[in-house]
Design an enzyme around this catalytic site. Sequence first.
Site, PDB file in Angstrom:
ATOM      1  N   PRO A   2      56.689  37.271  49.959  1.00 12.57           N
ATOM      2  CA  PRO A   2      57.772  38.227  49.741  1.00 12.57           C
ATOM      3  C   PRO A   2      57.835  39.274  50.856  1.00 12.57           C
ATOM      4  CG  PRO A   2      56.287  38.072  47.835  1.00 12.57           C
ATOM      5  CD  PRO A   2      55.637  37.400  48.969  1.00 12.57           C
ATOM      6  N   GLU A   3      58.937  39.290  51.565  1.00 10.63           N
ATOM      7  CA  GLU A   3      59.204  40.318  52.568  1.00 10.63           C
ATOM      8  C   GLU A   3      60.484  41.032  52.116  1.00 10.63           C
ATOM      9  OE1 GLU A   3      58.902  38.733  56.591  1.00 10.63           O
ATOM     10  OE2 GLU A   3      57.587  37.140  55.888  1.00 10.63           O
TER      11      GLU A   3
END
Length: 280
Positions: A2-3
């Site tokens: 997750p960015e």
Amino acid sequence: MPELPEAETIRCQLEGEIVGAAVRRLQIHDRRVARAHKSPEDLTALVQGRPIVGVGRRGKAPLLFLDGERPATLVFRLGMTGLLRVVPSDEPLAKGTVAALVLTGGKHLRFLDQRRFGSMVAYPTREVDRTPEFEHYGPEPFSGEFTAEYLKSAFSRRSAKLGIVLMDQRVIAGIGKIYSDEICFRAGIRPGRSAGRLTGPMRERLWQATREVLSEGIDCRGSSARDETYRDIYGIPGTFQERMFVYQRTGEPCRVCGAPIRRTPIPGGRGMHWCPKCQK
DNA sequence: AGTTGGACCTGACTGC
DNA sequence: TGCAGTCAGGTCCAAC
């Protein structure tokens, strides 16, 4: 992993699902998720019984804004494999569930994290930028503060490689391995180049590429590449992996010029992916 | 101060 | 078939 685009997708979806509900209870299924607090009870005390009045995001972290006698913020640090899911309260616990927020209205917000790098932190304030966690964070890529001129000052005296500096949350908030590689490719700059040695036109292209790539990532609802577990809050994979030019494509032909994509190891057991012909 | 390297963690993959 | 070893990385912390 997750960015920013994944966290933004989660933020947007949570907004429509849980704002207006209250946290009836916080169930901790793995104590390690509360390791930033003195004890799991310390975390639950800050969260339980409070209405959710908003959802936010800072960098890679989705945020829940909580009301009560004293306003609070719950931060989800998703780490490598953290996921949030909104499910009916009778849904069986999936493997890897580390915590669950029992909400009024019959829903659960579940936190799943295969590798346990993620955690939850609650702060007794809604001004997260004043917390030790975020006070040194760099600008959000879509804020007016983030400009090519800003990159000039942020990169000065930085001899480290661009691919590494881009992932430094104190420089820009929200970029990790995937988007760092893709941003460098779209800007036509080798990730191994020293950040302090970019030319003005390069910084201009990098600024543009950062916004374009992250926007595309958001439009695709994030990326769920081969070895990635990322899913949105409904369990649906993102599609940005279909648009990747370099990440995890070592040895495969460049989609622009056909040259084999290279992988250069960087400290921390990771690697930068880049095209030797398209990137200078 | 900036940079590097180890620790944390576990599923997937490789090799014998 | 199975077991041991390796890899991947976000973030924190210690050490150059």
